[in-house]
Scaffold this active site. Sequence first.
Site, PDB file in Angstrom:
ATOM      1  N   CYS A  28      39.285  42.652  30.318  1.00 11.07           N
ATOM      2  CA  CYS A  28      40.343  41.932  30.807  1.00 11.07           C
ATOM      3  C   CYS A  28      40.810  40.931  29.862  1.00 11.07           C
ATOM      4  CB  CYS A  28      39.263  40.740  31.863  1.00 11.07           C
ATOM      5  SG  CYS A  28      40.084  39.249  32.492  1.00 11.07           S
ATOM      6  N   LYS A  37      35.627  26.385  25.938  1.00 11.01           N
ATOM      7  CA  LYS A  37      34.129  26.196  25.398  1.00 11.01           C
ATOM      8  C   LYS A  37      33.795  26.754  24.070  1.00 11.01           C
ATOM      9  CE  LYS A  37      30.388  26.122  28.473  1.00 11.01           C
ATOM     10  NZ  LYS A  37      29.402  26.925  29.560  1.00 11.01           N
ATOM     11  N   LYS A  51      44.633  26.039  23.487  1.00  7.96           N
ATOM     12  CA  LYS A  51      44.340  25.934  24.908  1.00  7.96           C
ATOM     13  C   LYS A  51      42.654  25.455  24.869  1.00  7.96           C
ATOM     14  CE  LYS A  51      43.479  28.113  29.512  1.00  7.96           C
ATOM     15  NZ  LYS A  51      43.612  29.218  30.153  1.00  7.96           N
ATOM     16  N   HIS A 111      39.583  37.069  30.003  1.00  9.83           N
ATOM     17  CA  HIS A 111      38.088  36.900  29.939  1.00  9.83           C
ATOM     18  C   HIS A 111      37.581  37.949  28.594  1.00  9.83           C
ATOM     19  CE1 HIS A 111      38.552  35.395  33.716  1.00  9.83           C
ATOM     20  NE2 HIS A 111      37.990  34.343  33.238  1.00  9.83           N
ATOM     21  N   CYS A 171      36.297  42.413  37.336  1.00 13.96           N
ATOM     22  CA  CYS A 171      36.026  41.511  36.465  1.00 13.96           C
ATOM     23  C   CYS A 171      35.344  40.142  37.011  1.00 13.96           C
ATOM     24  CB  CYS A 171      37.276  40.752  35.587  1.00 13.96           C
ATOM     25  SG  CYS A 171      36.991  39.533  34.583  1.00 13.96           S
ATOM     26  N   HIS A 212      37.506  18.640  33.046  1.00 12.49           N
ATOM     27  CA  HIS A 212      37.685  18.119  31.684  1.00 12.49           C
ATOM     28  C   HIS A 212      39.132  17.845  31.749  1.00 12.49           C
ATOM     29  CE1 HIS A 212      39.646  22.089  30.628  1.00 12.49           C
ATOM     30  NE2 HIS A 212      38.430  22.493  31.144  1.00 12.49           N
ATOM     31  N   CYS A 222      37.252  36.600  36.532  1.00 15.01           N
ATOM     32  CA  CYS A 222      38.150  36.548  37.458  1.00 15.01           C
ATOM     33  C   CYS A 222      38.008  36.663  38.878  1.00 15.01           C
ATOM     34  CB  CYS A 222      39.504  37.770  37.305  1.00 15.01           C
ATOM     35  SG  CYS A 222      39.955  37.721  35.578  1.00 15.01           S
ATOM     36  N   HIS A 275      42.031  19.461  33.436  1.00 16.97           N
ATOM     37  CA  HIS A 275      42.492  19.243  34.996  1.00 16.97           C
ATOM     38  C   HIS A 275      43.025  18.078  35.141  1.00 16.97           C
ATOM     39  CE1 HIS A 275      38.657  21.777  34.361  1.00 16.97           C
ATOM     40  NE2 HIS A 275      39.223  22.620  35.401  1.00 16.97           N
TER      41      HIS A 275
HETATM   42 ZN   LIG Z   1      38.863  38.336  34.049  1.00 15.26          ZN
END
Ligand SMILES: [Zn+2]
Length: 479
Positions: free
Chosen positions: A147, A304, A301, A150, A130, A21, A133, A24
């Site tokens: 985490c 989704k 940021k 996430h 995780c 998206h 990750c 990037h």
């Molecule tokens: Zn993570």
Amino acid sequence: MPKRGKFYITTAIDYVNAPVHLGHCLEKILADVIARYQRNLGKDVFFLTGTDENAQKNVLAAEKRGILPKEFVDQNANFAKLVWKKLDISFDYFIRTTNKKIHWPGVKKLWLKCQKSGDIYKKKYTGLYCKECEAFLKEKDLKKGVCPIHLKKPQRISEENYFFRLSKYQKELEKIITQDKLKVIPKERKNEILSLIRSGLEDFSISRSKKRMRGWGIPVPGDKTQIIYVWFDALTNYISALGYGRDEKKFKKYWPADIQLIGKDILRFHTIYWPAMLLSAKIELPKVIFVHGFITVEGKKMSKSLGNIINPLDLIEKHGSDPLRYFLLREGSPFEDIDFTFEKFKRRYNFDLANELGNLAMRIVSLQKKLKIQIKKKITFKDKRIEKRLLKTKREVKKKMEDFKFNEALNAIWSLISFVNSYIDKTRPWEKGKEKIVKDLISILREIAQILNPFLPQTSQKILKQIKLQKPEILFPKI
Ligand SMILES: [Zn+2]
């Protein structure tokens, strides 16, 4: 013309667990500007980008969609390639880490080299993993038991893995980064990584059980029960793409990398793991690690869950690729976050591109057409004031390019553009008997088109073509 040395530039390779998206785009555009600039200097440039496809996430995402992992990664890799083509990213090769012929031999060779140096050993390990990750986390890294990236609780996993003796390289890494033998830019990132190194480096696990990876990924040489850790595999793309492990001649031609571009979130992997792996395998280190900022949307940021993901193809299809390139390059320093809003994009487009650059080209080519002026190969100036102003801009742009201050390079070019626009207002070249002035204006427009080439490749070509054909056309219809 003989080439003036080689120049090897890489971007990070993108995950394919979701389509690429707007977030990037910055890295690819920055790398492309550098690649085009170096090519224009006569360098033999090799520009690499690609996709990181051996993560377990892909298997899970494919399962959810009810398709095979290979089909899933093909879709997102092809989409990435399409977006970069539409954005005029002039990469020389697009590497995919699922490519067994190109990528895998390099990974196997690097593994065996590190093993030969005594840096790979097997150990039973229990840790907090995780999945997102794809990494083990430490208790102290967690925030309220989850985490921090996430926001998910890691799983406690116990298995026997291969480890890389990272601790052995702590002193050496500190030295080479301090002394800029591996130059990390900007300085804040260099300091950040040095303090991380000084806080102590532990050996890290570089394999996963094949069962847990569901067989997806590159097998460990000589051990069918283990898959190579996706980061060990992914980092190797920078040398496997050149031929490491299969075409030593090409590898030696371009390695070491002159610049490797990465986002700030993967700093640790590229300035600790990667150089340590290379030191272990006795391979030269890259010269520069360029750490850029992120793209945010209205200060947030892209994610989704926030529903603010922008598909760059929408912007490219509506307005062309150059306006998006221009916006991301001009809006701020590449080392800081760049905030995208449609309002800001529109302002830059209408003011800088349509009013200033577009208008300048239209005025000059229209005068050229009226007077039917043919251009000569060599660019010359009668009015030395214009020539002097041009040389000043060229010097500024060169300096800014060397410091990777692309936004400031564009500032300098736009200052020249507005100088020429007011020069036209003052000299009134549309009046009779001012052919000499018009000739100078055509010369300066040709020069501007050339200076713009690395930043706005399509616009640069269009301007030169309009001059050649004496055919004025609107470059940027207003939004
Ligand atoms: Zn993570």
